[in-house]
Design a protein around this motif. Structure first.
Motif, mmCIF file in Angstrom:
data_model
loop_
_atom_site.group_PDB
_atom_site.id
_atom_site.type_symbol
_atom_site.label_atom_id
_atom_site.label_comp_id
_atom_site.label_asym_id
_atom_site.label_seq_id
_atom_site.Cartn_x
_atom_site.Cartn_y
_atom_site.Cartn_z
ATOM 1 N N GLN A 1 0.905 -1.292 0.027
ATOM 2 C CA GLN A 1 -0.186 -0.028 -0.017
ATOM 3 C C GLN A 1 0.746 1.166 -0.076
ATOM 4 O O GLN A 1 1.713 1.056 0.625
ATOM 5 N N VAL A 2 0.597 2.203 -1.007
ATOM 6 C CA VAL A 2 1.520 3.661 -0.915
ATOM 7 C C VAL A 2 0.346 4.678 -0.778
ATOM 8 O O VAL A 2 -0.598 4.840 -1.284
ATOM 9 N N GLN A 3 0.755 5.379 0.140
ATOM 10 C CA GLN A 3 0.120 6.569 0.470
ATOM 11 C C GLN A 3 0.822 7.581 -0.301
ATOM 12 O O GLN A 3 1.799 8.001 -0.162
ATOM 13 N N LEU A 4 -0.192 8.697 -0.782
ATOM 14 C CA LEU A 4 0.291 9.714 -1.580
ATOM 15 C C LEU A 4 -0.316 10.959 -0.812
ATOM 16 O O LEU A 4 -1.548 11.102 -0.735
ATOM 17 N N MET A 5 0.393 12.034 -0.865
ATOM 18 C CA MET A 5 -0.098 13.267 -0.170
ATOM 19 C C MET A 5 0.351 14.388 -1.009
ATOM 20 O O MET A 5 1.404 14.722 -0.961
ATOM 21 N N GLU A 6 -0.568 15.073 -1.485
ATOM 22 C CA GLU A 6 -0.363 16.116 -2.353
ATOM 23 C C GLU A 6 -0.516 17.529 -1.647
ATOM 24 O O GLU A 6 -1.130 17.637 -0.571
ATOM 25 N N SER A 7 0.148 18.479 -2.253
ATOM 26 C CA SER A 7 0.153 19.805 -2.027
ATOM 27 C C SER A 7 0.343 20.899 -2.895
ATOM 28 O O SER A 7 0.880 20.401 -3.904
ATOM 29 N N GLY A 8 -0.145 22.178 -2.662
ATOM 30 C CA GLY A 8 0.557 23.280 -3.658
ATOM 31 C C GLY A 8 -0.664 23.789 -4.193
ATOM 32 O O GLY A 8 -0.642 24.857 -5.208
ATOM 33 N N GLY A 9 -2.001 23.286 -4.431
ATOM 34 C CA GLY A 9 -2.997 23.876 -5.059
ATOM 35 C C GLY A 9 -3.429 25.074 -4.603
ATOM 36 O O GLY A 9 -3.019 25.600 -3.656
ATOM 37 N N GLY A 10 -4.338 25.738 -5.180
ATOM 38 C CA GLY A 10 -5.088 26.984 -4.872
ATOM 39 C C GLY A 10 -5.449 28.018 -6.003
ATOM 40 O O GLY A 10 -5.858 27.473 -6.950
ATOM 41 N N LEU A 11 -5.699 29.217 -5.693
ATOM 42 C CA LEU A 11 -6.314 30.282 -6.725
ATOM 43 C C LEU A 11 -5.185 30.826 -7.242
ATOM 44 O O LEU A 11 -4.170 31.521 -6.517
ATOM 45 N N VAL A 12 -5.123 31.086 -8.652
ATOM 46 C CA VAL A 12 -4.248 31.732 -9.414
ATOM 47 C C VAL A 12 -4.997 32.529 -10.547
ATOM 48 O O VAL A 12 -5.980 31.884 -11.095
ATOM 49 N N GLN A 13 -4.526 33.780 -10.831
ATOM 50 C CA GLN A 13 -4.936 34.325 -12.093
ATOM 51 C C GLN A 13 -4.304 33.741 -13.309
ATOM 52 O O GLN A 13 -3.216 33.043 -13.298
ATOM 53 N N PRO A 14 -5.333 33.957 -14.237
ATOM 54 C CA PRO A 14 -4.623 33.204 -15.626
ATOM 55 C C PRO A 14 -3.219 33.983 -15.947
ATOM 56 O O PRO A 14 -3.072 35.247 -15.772
ATOM 57 N N GLY A 15 -2.439 33.144 -16.603
ATOM 58 C CA GLY A 15 -1.121 33.407 -16.786
ATOM 59 C C GLY A 15 0.094 33.215 -15.591
ATOM 60 O O GLY A 15 1.293 33.540 -15.889
ATOM 61 N N GLY A 16 -0.745 33.065 -14.497
ATOM 62 C CA GLY A 16 0.157 32.611 -13.264
ATOM 63 C C GLY A 16 0.636 31.110 -13.108
ATOM 64 O O GLY A 16 0.570 30.571 -14.107
ATOM 65 N N SER A 17 1.392 31.064 -12.186
ATOM 66 C CA SER A 17 1.990 29.758 -11.961
ATOM 67 C C SER A 17 1.691 28.989 -10.564
ATOM 68 O O SER A 17 1.167 29.717 -9.838
ATOM 69 N N LEU A 18 1.726 27.822 -10.545
ATOM 70 C CA LEU A 18 1.670 26.984 -9.197
ATOM 71 C C LEU A 18 2.443 25.828 -9.509
ATOM 72 O O LEU A 18 2.575 25.373 -10.507
ATOM 73 N N ARG A 19 3.045 25.193 -8.287
ATOM 74 C CA ARG A 19 3.757 24.310 -8.258
ATOM 75 C C ARG A 19 3.088 23.254 -7.331
ATOM 76 O O ARG A 19 2.765 23.277 -5.979
ATOM 77 N N LEU A 20 2.813 21.996 -7.826
ATOM 78 C CA LEU A 20 2.141 20.855 -7.110
ATOM 79 C C LEU A 20 3.158 19.985 -6.422
ATOM 80 O O LEU A 20 4.164 19.576 -7.249
ATOM 81 N N SER A 21 3.039 19.314 -5.473
ATOM 82 C CA SER A 21 3.873 18.478 -4.744
ATOM 83 C C SER A 21 3.392 17.224 -4.145
ATOM 84 O O SER A 21 2.260 17.208 -3.949
ATOM 85 N N CYS A 22 3.781 16.021 -4.589
ATOM 86 C CA CYS A 22 3.216 14.711 -4.043
ATOM 87 C C CYS A 22 4.225 13.815 -3.347
ATOM 88 O O CYS A 22 5.110 13.278 -4.107
#
Length: 114
Positions: A1-22
């Motif tokens: 069994q592998v557990q995965l934990m995501e983070s890094g989402g949110g609200l951003v304006q068009p043209g912006g950037s986000l970095r997700l981690s898992c």
């Protein structure tokens, strides 16, 4: 069994950037093909990108040139750098780990809106 934990989402304006981690709970992280999928309201879950243990990456056409998937096999973590975000990128993003069977994270919301 592998557990995965995501983070890094949110609200951003068009043209912006986000970095997700898992981060994955496994001692053989580099044996897994890691991936990011997304599901927008009223739509089916779709593949965004995958990366092999050796670092070979695949992207769906709509994100090529804008998103980058990478992995740190020491930290057991996969990342998704998302640039030039568009409203159509709005979705719940899910991390996956695949080796014989697939495991899924709980998802993180990404909203692109002005």
């Amino acid at each position: 069994q592998v557990q995965l934990m995501e983070s890094g989402g949110g609200l951003v304006q068009p043209g912006g950037s986000l970095r997700l981690s898992c981060k994955a709970s496994t001692n053989i992280f580099n044996a897994y093909v890691m991936g990011w999928y997304r599901q927008a309201p009223g739509k089916e879950r779709e593949l965004v990108a995958t990366i092999s243990g050796g670092g070979s990456a695949y992207y769906v056409g709509s994100v090529k040139g804008r998103f980058t998937i990478t992995r740190d096999n020491v930290a057991n973590t996969v990342f998704l750098q998302m640039n030039s975000l568009k409203p159509d990128d709005t979705a719940v993003y899910y991390c996956s780990a695949r080796r014989f069977v697939s495991y899924w994270g709980q998802g993180t919301q990404v909203t692109v809106s002005s």
